[in-house]
Design a protein around this motif. Structure first.
Motif, PDB file in Angstrom:
ATOM      1  N   VAL A 141      35.957  40.885  55.353  1.00  0.00           N
ATOM      2  CA  VAL A 141      35.734  41.454  54.024  1.00  0.00           C
ATOM      3  C   VAL A 141      36.440  40.534  53.037  1.00  0.00           C
ATOM      4  O   VAL A 141      37.638  40.271  53.177  1.00  0.00           O
ATOM      5  N   ALA A 142      35.707  40.034  52.055  1.00  0.00           N
ATOM      6  CA  ALA A 142      36.275  39.092  51.096  1.00  0.00           C
ATOM      7  C   ALA A 142      36.858  39.839  49.893  1.00  0.00           C
ATOM      8  O   ALA A 142      36.299  40.841  49.439  1.00  0.00           O
ATOM      9  N   TYR A 143      37.986  39.340  49.405  1.00  0.00           N
ATOM     10  CA  TYR A 143      38.623  39.910  48.216  1.00  0.00           C
ATOM     11  C   TYR A 143      38.954  38.778  47.258  1.00  0.00           C
ATOM     12  O   TYR A 143      39.641  37.821  47.616  1.00  0.00           O
ATOM     13  N   LEU A 201      30.043  38.740  57.094  1.00  0.00           N
ATOM     14  CA  LEU A 201      30.773  39.225  55.921  1.00  0.00           C
ATOM     15  C   LEU A 201      30.253  40.614  55.587  1.00  0.00           C
ATOM     16  O   LEU A 201      29.127  40.779  55.137  1.00  0.00           O
ATOM     17  N   ALA A 202      31.080  41.634  55.850  1.00  0.00           N
ATOM     18  CA  ALA A 202      30.643  43.017  55.650  1.00  0.00           C
ATOM     19  C   ALA A 202      30.516  43.363  54.175  1.00  0.00           C
ATOM     20  O   ALA A 202      29.622  44.109  53.780  1.00  0.00           O
ATOM     21  N   ALA A 203      31.419  42.833  53.339  1.00  0.00           N
ATOM     22  CA  ALA A 203      31.397  43.154  51.907  1.00  0.00           C
ATOM     23  C   ALA A 203      32.315  42.191  51.176  1.00  0.00           C
ATOM     24  O   ALA A 203      33.122  41.479  51.780  1.00  0.00           O
ATOM     25  N   ALA A 204      32.189  42.167  49.855  1.00  0.00           N
ATOM     26  CA  ALA A 204      33.056  41.352  49.004  1.00  0.00           C
ATOM     27  C   ALA A 204      33.435  42.165  47.778  1.00  0.00           C
ATOM     28  O   ALA A 204      32.601  42.893  47.222  1.00  0.00           O
ATOM     29  N   PHE A 205      34.686  42.072  47.356  1.00  0.00           N
ATOM     30  CA  PHE A 205      35.189  42.826  46.213  1.00  0.00           C
ATOM     31  C   PHE A 205      35.904  41.880  45.252  1.00  0.00           C
ATOM     32  O   PHE A 205      36.608  40.966  45.676  1.00  0.00           O
ATOM     33  N   ARG A 225      45.104  48.794  41.795  1.00  0.00           N
ATOM     34  CA  ARG A 225      44.089  47.806  42.168  1.00  0.00           C
ATOM     35  C   ARG A 225      42.993  48.500  42.967  1.00  0.00           C
ATOM     36  O   ARG A 225      42.996  48.478  44.197  1.00  0.00           O
ATOM     37  N   PRO A 226      42.062  49.112  42.295  1.00  0.00           N
ATOM     38  CA  PRO A 226      41.038  49.887  42.999  1.00  0.00           C
ATOM     39  C   PRO A 226      40.159  49.048  43.915  1.00  0.00           C
ATOM     40  O   PRO A 226      39.755  49.505  44.981  1.00  0.00           O
ATOM     41  N   GLU A 227      39.822  47.812  43.508  1.00  0.00           N
ATOM     42  CA  GLU A 227      38.955  46.986  44.340  1.00  0.00           C
ATOM     43  C   GLU A 227      39.659  46.551  45.620  1.00  0.00           C
ATOM     44  O   GLU A 227      39.041  46.470  46.680  1.00  0.00           O
ATOM     45  N   LEU A 228      40.959  46.287  45.522  1.00  0.00           N
ATOM     46  CA  LEU A 228      41.713  45.949  46.729  1.00  0.00           C
ATOM     47  C   LEU A 228      41.776  47.150  47.659  1.00  0.00           C
ATOM     48  O   LEU A 228      41.645  47.013  48.881  1.00  0.00           O
ATOM     49  N   ALA A 229      41.960  48.341  47.089  1.00  0.00           N
ATOM     50  CA  ALA A 229      41.983  49.555  47.909  1.00  0.00           C
ATOM     51  C   ALA A 229      40.645  49.726  48.630  1.00  0.00           C
ATOM     52  O   ALA A 229      40.602  50.083  49.811  1.00  0.00           O
ATOM     53  N   LYS A 230      39.537  49.466  47.925  1.00  0.00           N
ATOM     54  CA  LYS A 230      38.213  49.564  48.545  1.00  0.00           C
ATOM     55  C   LYS A 230      38.049  48.516  49.639  1.00  0.00           C
ATOM     56  O   LYS A 230      37.465  48.788  50.697  1.00  0.00           O
TER      57      LYS A 230
END
Length: 242
Positions: free
Chosen positions: A7-9, A42-46, A58-63
């Motif tokens: 998962v990319a951040y 890559l399951a998702a990126a935020f 940090r809502p996107e990091l939490a997701k």
């Protein structure tokens, strides 16, 4: 060579950078270069748009962390400072139960684990010293110490173990809630349909299995409902058993 699910951040410091993409393209390129080759997905990126001076909000990091837990994935970032300038916050990733990789320093996870071990060891020594001091003080007060030192678990210990398992199951259900809601929104409304979709998306079951059953989905939905009820949220699942 990268392998597994990731998962990319990404993080940019200001809204202006977020709109312009300044620095974001470089981060994406660094992650792509790290993942180049191997068997990976890559399951998702935020993408987070905010200052690195604060570690909360940090809502996107939490997701991203939640998604990592759902898929059993690793968090991949371009640079260590994309997460935080505060080493204490990096140590907090261990509490999240998520492994992470920094493209600019792939072995940083080992360094972090080493730091954690040092900190944990120091804390263990401090706890040991406090415990010894408390026992010595108790003896001075005439308190008799000791008791059954066999391997038998007390009822209290067994109850604590069951409670810990229940809490873990509820936390897992809370992590799975968004992906189940998304499946419902896509028209997958049966327990068996949800089970097939989760299996197809390679989401591990609560026990780590690769294949979901309708029964497991039903239990998860009930736990989600229980979590929502404790938080005062109205249950919004309309699953049917077929």
């Amino acid at each position: 060579m990268a392998e597994g699910v990731f998962v990319a951040y990404y993080r940019v410091s200001t809204k202006r950078q977020g709109r312009s993409g300044l620095g974001l393209d470089a981060q994406r390129e660094a992650v792509r270069n790290y993942l180049n080759g191997g068997r990976w997905s890559l399951a998702a990126a935020f993408t987070e748009v905010e200052s690195g001076k604060r570690d909360d909000g940090r809502p996107e990091l939490a997701k991203a962390l939640q998604t990592c837990r759902v898929y059993g994935a690793k968090l991949v970032i371009a640079k260590l400072d994309r997460l935080s300038r505060d080493a204490h916050f990096l140590l907090g990733l261990e509490k999240a139960g998520v492994d992470f990789i920094a493209a600019d320093m792939p072995h940083a996870n080992r360094l972090t684990v080493g730091i954690m071990a040092i900190v944990a060891d120091e804390e263990r020594r401090a706890i040991s010293q406090r415990t010894k001091a408390a026992l010595a003080a108790a003896r001075k007060r005439g308190v008799q110490l000791g008791g059954d030192r066999g391997s038998r678990l007390s009822d209290r210990a067994r109850k604590a173990g069951r409670n810990a398992q229940a809490v873990s199951a509820m936390e897992r259900a809370a992590d799975l809630a968004p992906i189940i809601r998304n499946l419902e929104a896509e028209g997958v409304t049966s327990l068996s349909g949800i089970a097939s979709a989760l299996t197809e998306r390679r989401v591990p079951t609560p026990r780590g299995s690769k294949r979901w059953s309708a029964v497991q989905v039903d239990r998860t939905i009930k736990r989600i409902t229980a979590v929502q009820s404790t938080q005062g949220a109205a249950p919004n699942s309309t699953l049917s058993p077929n």
